[in-house]
Design a protein around this motif. Sequence first.
Motif, PDB file in Angstrom:
ATOM      1  N   ASP A  63      45.261  56.646  47.981  1.00 44.57           N
ATOM      2  CA  ASP A  63      45.459  56.976  46.965  1.00 44.57           C
ATOM      3  C   ASP A  63      43.938  57.437  45.477  1.00 44.57           C
ATOM      4  N   LEU A  64      44.423  58.812  45.940  1.00 45.52           N
ATOM      5  CA  LEU A  64      42.645  59.784  44.915  1.00 45.52           C
ATOM      6  C   LEU A  64      43.741  60.091  43.669  1.00 45.52           C
ATOM      7  N   VAL A  65      42.936  59.877  42.752  1.00 49.12           N
ATOM      8  CA  VAL A  65      43.913  60.347  41.410  1.00 49.12           C
ATOM      9  C   VAL A  65      42.560  61.606  40.724  1.00 49.12           C
ATOM     10  N   SER A  66      42.858  62.487  40.109  1.00 46.89           N
ATOM     11  CA  SER A  66      42.187  63.418  39.715  1.00 46.89           C
ATOM     12  C   SER A  66      41.724  63.495  37.923  1.00 46.89           C
ATOM     13  N   GLU A  67      41.359  62.719  37.194  1.00 52.57           N
ATOM     14  CA  GLU A  67      41.630  63.145  36.196  1.00 52.57           C
ATOM     15  C   GLU A  67      40.205  62.316  35.136  1.00 52.57           C
ATOM     16  N   GLY A  68      40.499  63.736  34.086  1.00 49.96           N
ATOM     17  CA  GLY A  68      39.423  63.774  32.945  1.00 49.96           C
ATOM     18  C   GLY A  68      39.085  63.137  32.352  1.00 49.96           C
ATOM     19  N   ARG A  69      39.952  62.042  31.360  1.00 52.06           N
ATOM     20  CA  ARG A  69      39.904  61.073  30.497  1.00 52.06           C
ATOM     21  C   ARG A  69      39.683  59.845  31.655  1.00 52.06           C
ATOM     22  N   LEU A  70      38.548  58.973  30.846  1.00 54.51           N
ATOM     23  CA  LEU A  70      38.215  57.702  31.081  1.00 54.51           C
ATOM     24  C   LEU A  70      38.644  56.772  31.305  1.00 54.51           C
ATOM     25  N   VAL A  71      39.076  56.278  31.803  1.00 58.36           N
ATOM     26  CA  VAL A  71      40.378  55.221  31.996  1.00 58.36           C
ATOM     27  C   VAL A  71      39.692  53.775  32.256  1.00 58.36           C
ATOM     28  N   ASP A  72      40.646  52.943  31.846  1.00 59.10           N
ATOM     29  CA  ASP A  72      40.375  51.245  32.040  1.00 59.10           C
ATOM     30  C   ASP A  72      40.798  51.397  33.762  1.00 59.10           C
ATOM     31  N   ILE A  73      40.224  51.274  34.907  1.00 58.49           N
ATOM     32  CA  ILE A  73      40.164  51.262  35.948  1.00 58.49           C
ATOM     33  C   ILE A  73      41.179  49.763  36.472  1.00 58.49           C
ATOM     34  N   VAL A  74      40.764  48.794  36.094  1.00 61.61           N
ATOM     35  CA  VAL A  74      41.200  47.429  36.077  1.00 61.61           C
ATOM     36  C   VAL A  74      43.158  47.207  35.474  1.00 61.61           C
ATOM     37  N   GLU A  75      43.117  47.989  34.275  1.00 58.91           N
ATOM     38  CA  GLU A  75      44.200  47.510  33.392  1.00 58.91           C
ATOM     39  C   GLU A  75      45.510  48.953  34.371  1.00 58.91           C
ATOM     40  N   GLN A  76      44.808  50.247  35.398  1.00 59.07           N
ATOM     41  CA  GLN A  76      45.785  51.061  35.709  1.00 59.07           C
ATOM     42  C   GLN A  76      45.683  50.974  36.952  1.00 59.07           C
ATOM     43  N   GLY A  77      45.376  49.380  37.283  1.00 59.05           N
ATOM     44  CA  GLY A  77      45.420  49.503  39.191  1.00 59.05           C
ATOM     45  C   GLY A  77      44.820  50.227  39.921  1.00 59.05           C
ATOM     46  N   PHE A  78      43.584  50.705  39.920  1.00 63.69           N
ATOM     47  CA  PHE A  78      42.546  50.639  40.494  1.00 63.69           C
ATOM     48  C   PHE A  78      41.258  50.541  41.030  1.00 63.69           C
ATOM     49  N   ASP A  79      41.153  50.248  42.139  1.00 59.55           N
ATOM     50  CA  ASP A  79      40.664  49.346  43.137  1.00 59.55           C
ATOM     51  C   ASP A  79      38.866  50.132  42.707  1.00 59.55           C
ATOM     52  N   ALA A  80      38.627  51.723  41.714  1.00 61.11           N
ATOM     53  CA  ALA A  80      37.123  52.276  42.104  1.00 61.11           C
ATOM     54  C   ALA A  80      37.987  53.255  40.588  1.00 61.11           C
ATOM     55  N   GLY A  81      36.147  53.924  40.436  1.00 64.67           N
ATOM     56  CA  GLY A  81      36.523  54.784  39.457  1.00 64.67           C
ATOM     57  C   GLY A  81      35.395  55.960  39.738  1.00 64.67           C
ATOM     58  N   VAL A  82      35.721  56.708  39.873  1.00 63.58           N
ATOM     59  CA  VAL A  82      34.023  57.978  39.548  1.00 63.58           C
ATOM     60  C   VAL A  82      34.040  58.273  38.596  1.00 63.58           C
ATOM     61  N   ARG A  83      33.018  59.148  37.733  1.00 65.23           N
ATOM     62  CA  ARG A  83      32.332  59.324  36.866  1.00 65.23           C
ATOM     63  C   ARG A  83      30.631  59.056  36.764  1.00 65.23           C
ATOM     64  N   LEU A  84      30.468  60.102  35.597  1.00 68.39           N
ATOM     65  CA  LEU A  84      28.999  60.268  35.669  1.00 68.39           C
ATOM     66  C   LEU A  84      28.279  58.776  35.230  1.00 68.39           C
ATOM     67  N   LEU A  85      27.073  58.702  35.967  1.00 65.46           N
ATOM     68  CA  LEU A  85      26.242  57.393  35.835  1.00 65.46           C
ATOM     69  C   LEU A  85      26.289  56.972  34.608  1.00 65.46           C
ATOM     70  N   GLU A  86      26.445  57.743  33.417  1.00 65.11           N
ATOM     71  CA  GLU A  86      25.305  57.588  32.284  1.00 65.11           C
ATOM     72  C   GLU A  86      27.712  57.564  31.785  1.00 65.11           C
ATOM     73  N   THR A  87      28.682  57.607  31.845  1.00 63.70           N
ATOM     74  CA  THR A  87      29.995  57.165  31.627  1.00 63.70           C
ATOM     75  C   THR A  87      30.667  56.023  32.280  1.00 63.70           C
ATOM     76  N   VAL A  88      29.500  55.440  32.837  1.00 66.93           N
ATOM     77  CA  VAL A  88      30.543  53.860  34.101  1.00 66.93           C
ATOM     78  C   VAL A  88      29.659  52.874  32.686  1.00 66.93           C
ATOM     79  N   PRO A  89      31.548  52.093  32.718  1.00 68.76           N
ATOM     80  CA  PRO A  89      31.310  50.591  31.723  1.00 68.76           C
ATOM     81  C   PRO A  89      30.024  50.247  32.368  1.00 68.76           C
ATOM     82  N   ARG A  90      29.167  49.048  31.303  1.00 71.58           N
ATOM     83  CA  ARG A  90      27.784  48.391  31.903  1.00 71.58           C
ATOM     84  C   ARG A  90      28.429  46.888  32.810  1.00 71.58           C
ATOM     85  N   ASP A  91      29.772  46.277  32.721  1.00 67.73           N
ATOM     86  CA  ASP A  91      29.990  45.201  33.272  1.00 67.73           C
ATOM     87  C   ASP A  91      30.699  45.614  34.180  1.00 67.73           C
TER      88      ASP A  91
END
Length: 294
Positions: free
Chosen positions: A121-149
Amino acid sequence: MNDLAAFSAVANHLSFRVAADAMGVSRSALSHAIIGLEGKLGVRLFNRTTRSVSLTQAGANLLARLQPVLQDLDQALDTLSEERGTPSGTLRINANKSGARILLEDIVPRFLDLYPDVELDLVSEGRLVDIVEQGFDAGVRLLETVPRDMVAVKFGGDVRFIAVVAPSYLQGSPTPQTPHDLYAHRCIRQRLPSGKRYRWEFAKRDAEIAIDVPGNLTLDDNDLLVQAAATGRGIAYVPEHFAKPLLKSGALVTVLDDWCPLIPGLALYFPRSRHVPSPLRAFINQLKQWDGNQ
């Protein structure tokens, strides 16, 4: 177990809508499951209003005891999947448009051929979402925007944002030599998913410049920015990947090349503290193999 899983989803998301989407069920079915569970237990688990959902004390106590049990169960089922020799289940990934395009072109077809029991289930979305809160196993973004935790797996190499323009536009205007020259040009501005307008960022040696460029057209999609630039509407600033076909055909040319350095590219990321399910581990392995062959 289904009712307890439903309770856990609502408790973690504090939203019946988000929990229902994550579980792939309707909101009414999820609501009925929670009402049924509360009836069986004889206690109210949630405080509900038309605008919010919150845990009661009884609900908070149940969640604290239940989460380790459900995590152990997930790991046990995942172990069985591995013993079968092939991952199975659903893998949910949230990606920006550029990341989703690369995954679909290069990784997803091979992954699904190798692991037919996995539902991706691949969801394309512009805004940076909380993947845990939204029920995703993983996210894909530019490395500099990935949350530090998060654990990040970089792939696809570095990327570059470039300034592109139609040759016909430059016939009546001087070619910009520095970012400040853009103030004398018509630029196609970009609206970010947050609602803010993007300030074009340039760098050369030790100099870094961010400019709120002038222009009478603002768009919110890189493909549309490239299309507008190709029709002569002005200068656009986009990830190089989106402009490559029109650059190759000559419909677009680049300007300010020496002010457009490489930056760290895309990364797949996932929570550090969670068990990594076998479908996600298999996907990461495919991502690394593909990246190593580039």
